[in-house]
Design a protein around this motif. Structure first.
Motif, short mmCIF file in Angstrom:
data_model
loop_
_atom_site.label_atom_id
_atom_site.label_comp_id
_atom_site.label_asym_id
_atom_site.label_seq_id
_atom_site.Cartn_x
_atom_site.Cartn_y
_atom_site.Cartn_z
N UNK A 1 0.84 -1.21 0.00
CA UNK A 1 0.00 0.00 0.00
C UNK A 1 0.87 1.25 0.00
N UNK A 2 2.00 1.20 0.71
CA UNK A 2 2.92 2.35 0.73
C UNK A 2 3.46 2.64 -0.66
N UNK A 3 3.72 1.58 -1.43
CA UNK A 3 4.24 1.76 -2.79
C UNK A 3 3.19 2.38 -3.71
N UNK A 4 1.94 2.09 -3.46
CA UNK A 4 0.88 2.72 -4.27
C UNK A 4 0.88 4.23 -4.03
N UNK A 5 0.98 4.63 -2.76
CA UNK A 5 1.03 6.07 -2.46
C UNK A 5 2.32 6.69 -3.01
N UNK A 6 3.42 5.94 -2.93
CA UNK A 6 4.68 6.43 -3.49
C UNK A 6 4.55 6.68 -4.99
N UNK A 7 4.02 5.70 -5.72
CA UNK A 7 3.83 5.86 -7.17
C UNK A 7 2.90 7.00 -7.49
N UNK A 8 1.86 7.17 -6.67
CA UNK A 8 0.91 8.27 -6.88
C UNK A 8 1.59 9.61 -6.65
N UNK A 9 2.46 9.70 -5.63
CA UNK A 9 3.20 10.94 -5.37
C UNK A 9 4.15 11.25 -6.53
N UNK A 10 4.81 10.20 -7.02
CA UNK A 10 5.71 10.38 -8.17
C UNK A 10 4.94 10.85 -9.40
N UNK A 11 3.76 10.29 -9.60
CA UNK A 11 2.93 10.67 -10.73
C UNK A 11 2.45 12.11 -10.60
N UNK A 12 1.99 12.50 -9.43
CA UNK A 12 1.48 13.85 -9.19
C UNK A 12 2.60 14.90 -9.29
N UNK A 13 3.83 14.46 -8.97
CA UNK A 13 4.97 15.40 -9.06
C UNK A 13 5.50 15.51 -10.48
N UNK A 14 4.95 14.75 -11.43
CA UNK A 14 5.32 14.82 -12.84
C UNK A 14 6.36 13.81 -13.27
N UNK A 15 6.79 12.93 -12.38
CA UNK A 15 7.80 11.92 -12.72
C UNK A 15 7.09 10.63 -13.13
N UNK A 16 6.59 10.60 -14.37
CA UNK A 16 5.82 9.44 -14.82
C UNK A 16 6.68 8.19 -14.95
N UNK A 17 7.95 8.38 -15.33
CA UNK A 17 8.84 7.22 -15.49
C UNK A 17 9.01 6.49 -14.16
#
Length: 243
Positions: A197-213
Motif C-alpha cells: 500500500x505504501x508503494x501505491x502512495x509512493x507511485x501516486x506521489x511520483x505521478x502527481x509530481x510529474x515523474x511518470x517514469x
C-alpha cells in the motif's frame, strides 16, 4: 325295684353334672378365646399406631434434612458465585493495574510483526496522530507523525507512523515529502505488511509530481511483487496514467 330306681337316679344325676361341667368348661374356653382376640386386636392397633407415629416422625426428620440440605446447597452455590466474582474482579484489577503501570514503565510489544520497547505515553502519541488523520485534520496528523518519528526512532510503531505520515503528506500535496518518507519506510522495513500500500502512495506521489517514469516503474514493481493484492489492482488502474 326300689334299689333299681335309686341307681337310675344316681346315674342321671352324674350325667347331668357331667354335662353341666362340660357346658361350663366350654363356656369358660369360649370366654378365654374372646378375651385373647380382643387383647391381640388391641396390641395390633397399638403397634400400628406406634408405627404410624414413628413413620410421621421419620418423615418429618427426612423433610427437615432435605430442607437443611437445600439451604446448605444454596449457601455453597452462593459462595462459589462470590468466589467467581472475586476472581473476575481480581483479574480486572490486575489488568487495569498492568495498563496503568504500562503508562509509567517501558514494555515490550510486537506491532504488525515489528517487536520493540514501547515507552510510556508512546502509544498514546501514535493514537492521537492517527485520530487526527482519521478526522481529516491532515496538517495536524502530518506534524504529529513527524514528531513521533523523531521522538521514538526505535519504536515498533515507527513503520506505521512513517506509512500514515507519508499518506498525510500526499493528502497535503507535499509530494516530495511523501516520496522521501515512503522510500525511507520501504528501505528500512522491506517486509512490512504495509509496503504494498505504501508503494501505491509512493507511485501516486511520483505521478502527481510529474515523474511518470518513476511512477510507472513503481507500479510495475507492485504488480510483479504483489500480484494477488489490492495494491496490484490499484497499480493496474494507475499505470494507464503514466503513458
Amino acid at each position: 325295684m326300689e334299689t333299681f330306681f335309686s341307681n337310675q337316679k344316681q346315674t342321671l344325676s352324674r350325667a347331668f353334672c357331667l354335662s353341666a361341667a362340660v357346658i361350663c368348661l366350654g363356656a369358660t374356653n369360649n370366654a378365654w378365646a374372646l378375651f385373647s382376640d380382643d387383647e391381640a386386636r388391641k396390641a395390633i392397633l397399638d403397634l400400628r399406631k406406634s408405627l404410624a407415629t414413628t413413620q410421621l416422625e421419620l418423615q418429618g426428620e427426612i423433610d427437615k434434612l432435605k430442607a437443611d440440605n437445600a439451604e446448605l446447597r444454596g449457601k455453597i452455590e452462593g459462595l462459589e458465585k462470590q468466589g467467581e466474582d472475586i476472581s473476575s474482579s481480581q483479574k480486572t484489577y490486575y489488568q487495569d493495574l498492568d495498563t496503568r503501570l504500562g503508562n509509567f514503565e517501558p514494555r515490550t510489544a510486537t506491532i504488525e510483526g515489528v517487536s520493540g520497547t514501547v515507552q510510556p505515553n508512546e502509544k498514546k502519541a501514535y493514537d492521537d496522530a492517527l485520530k487526527a488523520f482519521q478526522a481529516g485534520n491532515l496538517k495536524k496528523a502530518d506534524e504529529a507523525f513527524s514528531a513521533f518519528a523523531n521522538k521514538y526512532p526505535k519504536s515498533p510503531y515507527l513503520p506505521l507512523a512513517l506509512y500514515w505520515g507519508g499518506n498525510s503528506k500526499y493528502a497535503n500535496k507535499d509530494y516530495a515529502g511523501s516520496i522521501s518518507q515512503l522510500q525511507s519506510l520501504i528501505k528500512r522495513y522491506p517486509n512490512h505488511p504495509r509496503i504494498p500500500a505504501a508503494m501505491v502512495t509512493l507511485g501516486s506521489s511520483q505521478l502527481e509530481s510529474g515523474n511518470k517514469i518513476a511512477a510507472k516503474k513503481t507500479f510495475n514493481e507492485i504488480i510483479a511483487k504483489y500480484p494477488d493484492t489490492d495494491a496490484a489492482k490499484d497499480a493496474h488502474q494507475l499505470i494507464a496514467a503514466t503513458k
